[in-house]
Motif scaffolding. Structure first.
Motif, PDB file in Angstrom:
ATOM      1  N   ALA A  70       0.837  -1.207   0.000  1.00 18.88           N
ATOM      2  CA  ALA A  70       0.000   0.000   0.000  1.00 18.88           C
ATOM      3  C   ALA A  70       0.864   1.246   0.000  1.00 18.88           C
ATOM      4  O   ALA A  70       1.882   1.317   0.693  1.00 18.88           O
ATOM      5  CB  ALA A  70      -0.935   0.012   1.205  1.00 18.88           C
ATOM      6  N   ILE A  74      -3.615   3.849  -1.691  1.00 18.45           N
ATOM      7  CA  ILE A  74      -4.108   2.720  -2.481  1.00 18.45           C
ATOM      8  C   ILE A  74      -3.435   1.433  -2.008  1.00 18.45           C
ATOM      9  O   ILE A  74      -2.214   1.403  -1.781  1.00 18.45           O
ATOM     10  CB  ILE A  74      -3.832   2.917  -3.988  1.00 18.45           C
ATOM     11  CG1 ILE A  74      -4.494   4.210  -4.489  1.00 18.45           C
ATOM     12  CG2 ILE A  74      -4.339   1.729  -4.799  1.00 18.45           C
ATOM     13  CD1 ILE A  74      -4.170   4.535  -5.938  1.00 18.45           C
ATOM     14  N   TYR A  76      -2.679  -2.585  -2.998  1.00 20.24           N
ATOM     15  CA  TYR A  76      -2.564  -3.429  -4.192  1.00 20.24           C
ATOM     16  C   TYR A  76      -2.396  -4.884  -3.760  1.00 20.24           C
ATOM     17  O   TYR A  76      -1.677  -5.190  -2.805  1.00 20.24           O
ATOM     18  CB  TYR A  76      -1.359  -3.021  -5.035  1.00 20.24           C
ATOM     19  CG  TYR A  76      -1.361  -1.578  -5.479  1.00 20.24           C
ATOM     20  CD1 TYR A  76      -1.970  -1.191  -6.678  1.00 20.24           C
ATOM     21  CD2 TYR A  76      -0.761  -0.599  -4.704  1.00 20.24           C
ATOM     22  CE1 TYR A  76      -1.961   0.135  -7.095  1.00 20.24           C
ATOM     23  CE2 TYR A  76      -0.755   0.733  -5.109  1.00 20.24           C
ATOM     24  CZ  TYR A  76      -1.352   1.092  -6.303  1.00 20.24           C
ATOM     25  OH  TYR A  76      -1.341   2.414  -6.695  1.00 20.24           O
ATOM     26  N   ALA A  90      -6.320  -2.945  -7.489  1.00 20.98           N
ATOM     27  CA  ALA A  90      -6.073  -1.736  -6.707  1.00 20.98           C
ATOM     28  C   ALA A  90      -7.329  -1.375  -5.935  1.00 20.98           C
ATOM     29  O   ALA A  90      -8.426  -1.302  -6.510  1.00 20.98           O
ATOM     30  CB  ALA A  90      -5.663  -0.584  -7.620  1.00 20.98           C
ATOM     31  N   SER A  92      -9.073   1.315  -2.922  1.00 23.29           N
ATOM     32  CA  SER A  92      -8.960   2.541  -2.153  1.00 23.29           C
ATOM     33  C   SER A  92      -8.721   2.195  -0.691  1.00 23.29           C
ATOM     34  O   SER A  92      -9.466   1.410  -0.102  1.00 23.29           O
ATOM     35  CB  SER A  92     -10.231   3.372  -2.285  1.00 23.29           C
ATOM     36  OG  SER A  92     -10.235   4.432  -1.333  1.00 23.29           O
ATOM     37  N   LYS A  98     -12.942  -0.964  -5.266  1.00 18.13           N
ATOM     38  CA  LYS A  98     -12.007  -1.366  -6.319  1.00 18.13           C
ATOM     39  C   LYS A  98     -11.805  -0.212  -7.296  1.00 18.13           C
ATOM     40  O   LYS A  98     -12.761   0.347  -7.828  1.00 18.13           O
ATOM     41  CB  LYS A  98     -12.517  -2.594  -7.067  1.00 18.13           C
ATOM     42  CG  LYS A  98     -11.535  -3.104  -8.137  1.00 18.13           C
ATOM     43  CD  LYS A  98     -12.111  -4.259  -8.941  1.00 18.13           C
ATOM     44  CE  LYS A  98     -12.179  -5.524  -8.127  1.00 18.13           C
ATOM     45  NZ  LYS A  98     -12.559  -6.692  -8.996  1.00 18.13           N
ATOM     46  N   TRP A 100      -9.205  -0.437  -9.937  1.00 19.23           N
ATOM     47  CA  TRP A 100      -8.963  -1.090 -11.225  1.00 19.23           C
ATOM     48  C   TRP A 100      -8.457  -2.500 -10.987  1.00 19.23           C
ATOM     49  O   TRP A 100      -8.056  -2.849  -9.879  1.00 19.23           O
ATOM     50  CB  TRP A 100      -7.982  -0.296 -12.105  1.00 19.23           C
ATOM     51  CG  TRP A 100      -6.652   0.072 -11.503  1.00 19.23           C
ATOM     52  CD1 TRP A 100      -6.277   1.294 -11.007  1.00 19.23           C
ATOM     53  CD2 TRP A 100      -5.490  -0.775 -11.346  1.00 19.23           C
ATOM     54  NE1 TRP A 100      -4.978   1.270 -10.550  1.00 19.23           N
ATOM     55  CE2 TRP A 100      -4.472   0.015 -10.768  1.00 19.23           C
ATOM     56  CE3 TRP A 100      -5.197  -2.101 -11.656  1.00 19.23           C
ATOM     57  CZ2 TRP A 100      -3.196  -0.487 -10.455  1.00 19.23           C
ATOM     58  CZ3 TRP A 100      -3.933  -2.608 -11.362  1.00 19.23           C
ATOM     59  CH2 TRP A 100      -2.952  -1.790 -10.777  1.00 19.23           C
ATOM     60  N   ILE A 124       5.723  -1.356  -5.135  1.00 28.18           N
ATOM     61  CA  ILE A 124       5.393   0.004  -5.563  1.00 28.18           C
ATOM     62  C   ILE A 124       6.664   0.834  -5.598  1.00 28.18           C
ATOM     63  O   ILE A 124       7.421   0.874  -4.629  1.00 28.18           O
ATOM     64  CB  ILE A 124       4.376   0.644  -4.600  1.00 28.18           C
ATOM     65  CG1 ILE A 124       3.153  -0.266  -4.420  1.00 28.18           C
ATOM     66  CG2 ILE A 124       3.955   2.022  -5.093  1.00 28.18           C
ATOM     67  CD1 ILE A 124       2.354   0.039  -3.168  1.00 28.18           C
ATOM     68  N   LEU A 129       4.285   0.125 -10.646  1.00 24.53           N
ATOM     69  CA  LEU A 129       4.004  -1.040  -9.822  1.00 24.53           C
ATOM     70  C   LEU A 129       4.570  -2.260 -10.535  1.00 24.53           C
ATOM     71  O   LEU A 129       4.395  -2.413 -11.749  1.00 24.53           O
ATOM     72  CB  LEU A 129       2.488  -1.190  -9.650  1.00 24.53           C
ATOM     73  CG  LEU A 129       1.986  -2.297  -8.735  1.00 24.53           C
ATOM     74  CD1 LEU A 129       2.112  -1.845  -7.288  1.00 24.53           C
ATOM     75  CD2 LEU A 129       0.519  -2.625  -9.044  1.00 24.53           C
ATOM     76  N   ALA A 143       0.746   2.733 -11.652  1.00 26.49           N
ATOM     77  CA  ALA A 143       0.112   2.525 -10.357  1.00 26.49           C
ATOM     78  C   ALA A 143      -1.266   3.166 -10.269  1.00 26.49           C
ATOM     79  O   ALA A 143      -2.112   2.722  -9.492  1.00 26.49           O
ATOM     80  CB  ALA A 143       1.008   3.068  -9.246  1.00 26.49           C
ATOM     81  N   LYS A 144      -1.522   4.202 -11.053  1.00 24.98           N
ATOM     82  CA  LYS A 144      -2.810   4.883 -10.984  1.00 24.98           C
ATOM     83  C   LYS A 144      -3.870   4.251 -11.881  1.00 24.98           C
ATOM     84  O   LYS A 144      -5.031   4.137 -11.504  1.00 24.98           O
ATOM     85  CB  LYS A 144      -2.631   6.355 -11.369  1.00 24.98           C
ATOM     86  CG  LYS A 144      -1.801   7.158 -10.384  1.00 24.98           C
ATOM     87  CD  LYS A 144      -2.467   7.245  -9.016  1.00 24.98           C
ATOM     88  CE  LYS A 144      -1.664   8.119  -8.066  1.00 24.98           C
ATOM     89  NZ  LYS A 144      -2.255   8.153  -6.702  1.00 24.98           N
ATOM     90  N   GLY A 146      -3.331   1.160 -13.839  1.00 22.17           N
ATOM     91  CA  GLY A 146      -3.228  -0.278 -14.021  1.00 22.17           C
ATOM     92  C   GLY A 146      -2.776  -0.701 -15.409  1.00 22.17           C
ATOM     93  O   GLY A 146      -2.653  -1.901 -15.686  1.00 22.17           O
TER      94      GLY A 146
END
Length: 414
Positions: A70, A74, A76, A90, A92, A98, A100, A124, A129, A143-144, A146
């Motif tokens: 994390a 976020i 993961y 991913a 929140s 979720k 993505w 990360i 990622l 990472a934002k 996917g």
């Protein structure tokens, strides 16, 4: 997907928290330094009988044994809802929704038939990622969003040979290099350029280890920067610049399940395997065989890893919680506790996620087993292959637990 959100009505408070108290991230396997420790402080010292406040619970993520990472609000994780597709998901960190999901490959074929599924933790690094699927699919993702930036397959691109449990390690990012272990004779370990996946060096080790279940760490030992890896035939140290084999120790090796991440302090390296035992070696410059300081069948050797705090090593041996003096191996205490468990540490406390999915918190002391709390996350999945093997993580005052397709997020901030 069912999401329990208990943060509704607090947008102003959340804004203040993220503005004035930046999150202490958990960006990779076993935390910022791969040692199972968080630097967060001011966490709960007393706990309700039912455990801390549950912020959210997310279900139906799919199967697998991947521990989350994390950063930046976020979380993961890698999951699989079928044997045909492993995906990076991913979520929140504020409400568990979720954001993505991206498929990276199928579930690895050559692993024990009882427990097929994902095992690796995403790494990360800034806005990127890095994720490794159990079939050897290595991917760099945004990472934002996917989206996949580049990908490789450790078997087809490097002649890789996974072990009994397929690919299970979590990629290490060190500067511009990504370190991972395809296994086999062509490129047992590789360093790749993290920007495009092109090889920096390949290390074809003479013993041609299969890829292990452990994950690499970076350390400077005896004056030399090196990568320490617990492969299928033992723990090794490789020169960081070239991949040259510096030393190897086989005393704690289990051919099927070398799971523990090595613990390094100075020139001392500790490893253990459940069916073998645990031991400490002293590595010296120019010596290919390190000196064994101690080895015992009853030393910390569980799959849940070990944590070094102020000269004390905390871990498990079979169903027993155990604390030893790191340099001598002297046992400080042993206790049944919650049985076999995976560990992390923060603020003077050891957080244990038991294989039965219970959670216990104890004081990180050599003066005996001192349990602060024990609780069971609610609504656990009932149809899970295997046990609760994922590690707990601590991020931004939160304790995150996964079992099967469910993740729980607790508020443990003081």
């Amino acid at each position: 997907m069912r999401i329990i959100n208990r943060l509704a009505g607090l947008p102003v408070l959340l804004t203040l928290v993220y503005t004035f108290a930046p999150a202490d991230d958990w960006p990779q396997w076993r935390g910022p330094e791969r040692d199972g420790k968080s630097s967060e402080s001011g966490l709960l010292d007393s706990w309700p009988a039912a455990g801390p406040k549950l912020l959210w619970q997310t279900d139906d993520l799919g199967d697998g044994y991947s521990t989350p990472s994390a950063a930046g609000g976020i979380a993961y994780v890698i999951s699989n809802k079928s044997l045909a597709a492993e995906e990076v998901v991913a979520l929140s960190l504020s409400d568990g929704s979720k954001l993505w999901a991206t498929k990276i490959g199928p579930v690895g074929k050559n692993q024990g038939p009882q427990y097929p599924g994902t095992r690796s933790t995403p790494t990360i690094d800034g806005d990127k990622l890095y994720a490794l699927g159990s079939d050897g699919d290595l991917a760099c993702l945004d990472a934002k969003s996917g989206s996949i930036k580049w990908s490789k397959n450790l078997r087809s691109d490097f002649g890789g040979k996974p072990g009994k449990w397929a690919y299970a390690e979590s990629p290490l990012i060190d500067g511009d290099a990504l370190i991972c272990s395809p296994g086999g004779s062509e490129a047992t370990v590789v360093a790749l350029n993290k920007s495009d996946g092109k090889p920096i060096w390949k290390a074809p080790l003479a013993q041609a280890d299969d890829a292990g279940c452990s994950s690499p760490v970076v350390a400077t030992i005896a004056g030399t920067k090196q990568y320490v890896l617990f492969l299928s035939k033992g723990v090794v140290g490789l020169k960081a610049e070239t991949g040259e084999l510096l030393w190897r120790y086989t005393g704690t090796s289990d051919k099927d399940a070398n799971v523990q991440t090595p613990v390094v302090s100075g020139n001392l390296v500790y490893t253990g395997a459940g069916r073998v035992g645990g031991g400490l070696v002293r590595v010296s410059a120019g010596e290919s065989e390190p000196e064994e300081v101690y080895f015992e069948r009853t030393m910390p050797s569980g799959m849940g890893g070990n944590i070094l705090v102020d000269g004390l090593l905390f871990g498990t041996s079979g169903p027993t919680q155990i604390c030893i003096d790191f340099e001598t191996g002297d046992i400080k205490w042993q206790d049944r506790g919650i049985g076999a468990a995976s560990l992390c540490y923060a603020d003077g406390k050891i957080f244990s996620h038991g294989e039965n999915n219970d959670v216990a918190v104890i004081e990180a002391t050599g003066e005996g087993y001192k349990e602060l709390t024990r609780f069971t996350p609610p609504g656990a999945p009932t149809e899970v292959k295997g046990k609760a093997w994922t590690y707990p993580i601590i991020v931004d005052g939160k304790l995150v637990i996964r079992h099967g397709g469910t993740i729980w997020c607790y508020d443990i901030s003081g």
